[in-house]
Design an enzyme around this catalytic site. Structure first.
Site, mmCIF file in Angstrom:
data_model
loop_
_atom_site.group_PDB
_atom_site.id
_atom_site.type_symbol
_atom_site.label_atom_id
_atom_site.label_comp_id
_atom_site.label_asym_id
_atom_site.label_seq_id
_atom_site.Cartn_x
_atom_site.Cartn_y
_atom_site.Cartn_z
ATOM 1 N N GLY A 70 5.034 0.288 7.446
ATOM 2 C CA GLY A 70 5.762 1.476 7.035
ATOM 3 C C GLY A 70 6.676 2.042 8.100
ATOM 4 O O GLY A 70 7.773 2.517 7.797
ATOM 5 N N THR A 71 6.260 1.996 9.355
ATOM 6 C CA THR A 71 7.083 2.562 10.420
ATOM 7 C C THR A 71 8.392 1.796 10.561
ATOM 8 O O THR A 71 9.470 2.397 10.682
ATOM 9 C CB THR A 71 6.319 2.559 11.752
ATOM 10 O OG1 THR A 71 5.199 3.447 11.656
ATOM 11 C CG2 THR A 71 7.211 3.031 12.893
ATOM 12 N N ASN A 157 1.311 12.717 3.925
ATOM 13 C CA ASN A 157 0.192 11.997 4.527
ATOM 14 C C ASN A 157 -0.913 12.911 5.019
ATOM 15 O O ASN A 157 -2.065 12.487 5.138
ATOM 16 C CB ASN A 157 0.683 11.134 5.695
ATOM 17 C CG ASN A 157 1.411 11.948 6.750
ATOM 18 O OD1 ASN A 157 2.466 12.517 6.477
ATOM 19 N ND2 ASN A 157 0.860 11.998 7.945
ATOM 20 N N GLN A 185 1.977 6.601 1.483
ATOM 21 C CA GLN A 185 0.712 7.130 0.980
ATOM 22 C C GLN A 185 0.589 7.027 -0.534
ATOM 23 O O GLN A 185 -0.512 7.169 -1.067
ATOM 24 C CB GLN A 185 0.563 8.600 1.397
ATOM 25 C CG GLN A 185 0.389 8.818 2.889
ATOM 26 C CD GLN A 185 -0.936 8.299 3.407
ATOM 27 O OE1 GLN A 185 -1.920 8.213 2.677
ATOM 28 N NE2 GLN A 185 -0.975 7.935 4.683
ATOM 29 N N HIS A 207 -1.538 -1.850 4.470
ATOM 30 C CA HIS A 207 -2.901 -1.472 4.847
ATOM 31 C C HIS A 207 -3.327 -0.129 4.279
ATOM 32 O O HIS A 207 -4.498 0.233 4.352
ATOM 33 C CB HIS A 207 -3.073 -1.501 6.372
ATOM 34 C CG HIS A 207 -2.431 -0.374 7.111
ATOM 35 N ND1 HIS A 207 -3.157 0.659 7.680
ATOM 36 C CD2 HIS A 207 -1.140 -0.113 7.398
ATOM 37 C CE1 HIS A 207 -2.333 1.494 8.281
ATOM 38 N NE2 HIS A 207 -1.103 1.052 8.123
ATOM 39 N N THR A 243 10.691 -14.451 11.668
ATOM 40 C CA THR A 243 9.956 -15.398 10.841
ATOM 41 C C THR A 243 9.056 -14.664 9.853
ATOM 42 O O THR A 243 8.277 -13.793 10.240
ATOM 43 C CB THR A 243 9.103 -16.322 11.713
ATOM 44 O OG1 THR A 243 9.958 -17.033 12.622
ATOM 45 C CG2 THR A 243 8.335 -17.328 10.872
ATOM 46 N N CYS A 331 -1.413 14.507 18.941
ATOM 47 C CA CYS A 331 -1.657 14.675 20.366
ATOM 48 C C CYS A 331 -0.434 14.214 21.129
ATOM 49 O O CYS A 331 -0.030 13.054 21.022
ATOM 50 C CB CYS A 331 -2.885 13.858 20.785
ATOM 51 S SG CYS A 331 -3.463 14.238 22.439
#
Length: 403
Positions: A70-71, A157, A185, A207, A243, A331
């Site tokens: 996703g990023t 999210n 999400q 994932h 690839t 953080c």
């Protein structure tokens, strides 16, 4: 001690179907770009998976670009669309993004602002985390020829609020502006139809619905100009060099197939567990506040803030009790900060620091909910004692003497 895993929004347990598809394909050799028999077999696996995933999400096979997750898909959409639009018309510098976006959208936009002169404007959200459509309309009405793109996520999210993506797309389309939506999400958990939504680009990550980590895709409407992030072999029609992974593609398709099988019943089951968890938290703990929409919400999202607690403390205490969840804080440089999503929703910083996100999914059970409810009361009690002790210690600390 039995572990209750309630952090599906971070990453879902890999589905057995995905493991089986990955294992079967990984045992075979072949680069999908090679022309020999092994390469053609690998290419066939990639293309079959592409067709299946695209069709399941209301897209054409030629509109799916495989990515590492996703990023990357978000970066490719935000930067790639901005570069392409700027190349067409240098006046198009403005980027409109929701203030509650994931950092995979916010940070690329900020990068464009810092390094390439983009005019990034954050769209406000309401107390439930829903994007303000009137604010978007006002921004689009103000020199629409200067707007490069709009990016609004499908579902948040952190707090789980489902966004008015179709309405966003309609407003942008009327102004001639492409729309990207981060649907990381949503895919596998909500009905997602790329064509019906009217967006031009959509990001997904395997994932999050039980597929492999490191696999994802960007759905890109046919004819939408895009400048690639990666240059090399020219794979994916030049949109994303590198690839291709036949095992990842096959496992992604298998996971999505499993996620969509009986999706309505599964969504109802998971939402029932979520509602039971939220009701139990309210019964057992004073000062619990549910964040996000109470109606338009991801089925597995249970996001709360708990007065008088630090979310990080609660997380560690719950983890020690065998309950795995997450906080709503990010953080930065080792210093916990209140969630930018909660702050954008108008939640006071003191309350935002007490955020917890329980997220349920395909592997979640009644026993997981029972374990969380049994652990949360003692955890909150200990966390509040610790917070009170820290506050008293701070009041007793002598003032520093200047040297």
């Amino acid at each position: 001690m039995r572990t209750a895993y309630l952090d599906h929004a971070s990453t879902a347990p890999t589905r057995p179907e995905a493991v089986a598809a990955w294992t079967e394909r990984a045992g075979l050799v072949g680069n999908p770009s090679s022309l020999h028999s092994a390469g053609r077999r690998a290419r066939s696996a990639v293309e079959e998976a592409r067709e299946e995933v695209a069709a399941a999400l209301g897209a054409r096979a030629g509109e799916l670009v495989w990515t590492s997750g996703g990023t990357e898909a978000d970066n490719l959409a935000v930067k790639g669309l901005w570069w392409a639009r700027r190349a067409q018309d240098p006046r198009r510098r403005r980027v409109l993004v929701s203030a509650a976006e994931h950092h995979a959208v916010l940070d690329p936009a900020e990068h464009l602002r810092e390094h390439e002169g983009a005019d990034v404007r954050l769209l406000p959200v309401d107390a439930a985390g829903r994007t303000d459509l009137d604010a978007l309309a006002a921004e689009l009405a103000q020199a629409p020829e200067e707007v490069a793109l709009v990016s609004v996520m499908w579902a948040n999210n952190e707090v789980g609020t489902v966004q008015p993506v179709a309405e966003v797309a309609a407003l942008a389309r009327a102004a001639g502006v492409p729309v990207h939506t981060d649907a990381v999400q949503a895919v596998g958990h909500l009905p997602v139809d790329f064509a019906a939504a009217g967006v031009d680009a959509l990001s997904l990550s395997a994932h999050k619905f039980g597929g492999p980590v490191g696999a994802g895709a960007l759905l890109l409407r046919r004819g939408t100009p895009l400048v690639p992030l990666l240059h090399g072999g020219g794979q994916e029609l030049g949109a994303r060099s590198g690839t291709l992974s036949a095992p990842a593609a096959a496992a992604t398709a298998a996971a999505l197939r499993a996620a969509l099988s009986g999706q309505d019943a599964e969504r109802e089951r998971v939402a029932g567990l979520r509602d039971r968890l939220l009701a139990g938290l309210a019964e057992r703990v004073d000062g619990v506040r549910v964040r996000g929409s109470l109606t338009d919400r991801l089925p597995g999202n249970a996001h709360v803030t708990i007065d008088g607690c630090e979310g990080d403390s609660l997380l560690y205490l719950l983890d020690a009790a065998g309950v795995e969840c997450s906080t709503g804080s990010a953080c930065q440089a080792g210093v916990p900060q209140p969630s930018h999503v909660l702050l954008a929703m108008g939640v006071p910083a003191e309350q935002a620091r007490g955020a917890l996100r329980f997220s349920l999914g395909w592997s979640s059970t009644q026993e997981d909910v029972d374990a969380a409810l049994a652990a949360v009361g003692p955890a909150v009690e200990r966390a509040r004692r610790a917070a009170a002790g820290s506050s008293r210690a701070g009041r007793r600390r002598p003032a520093a003497v200047a040297s």
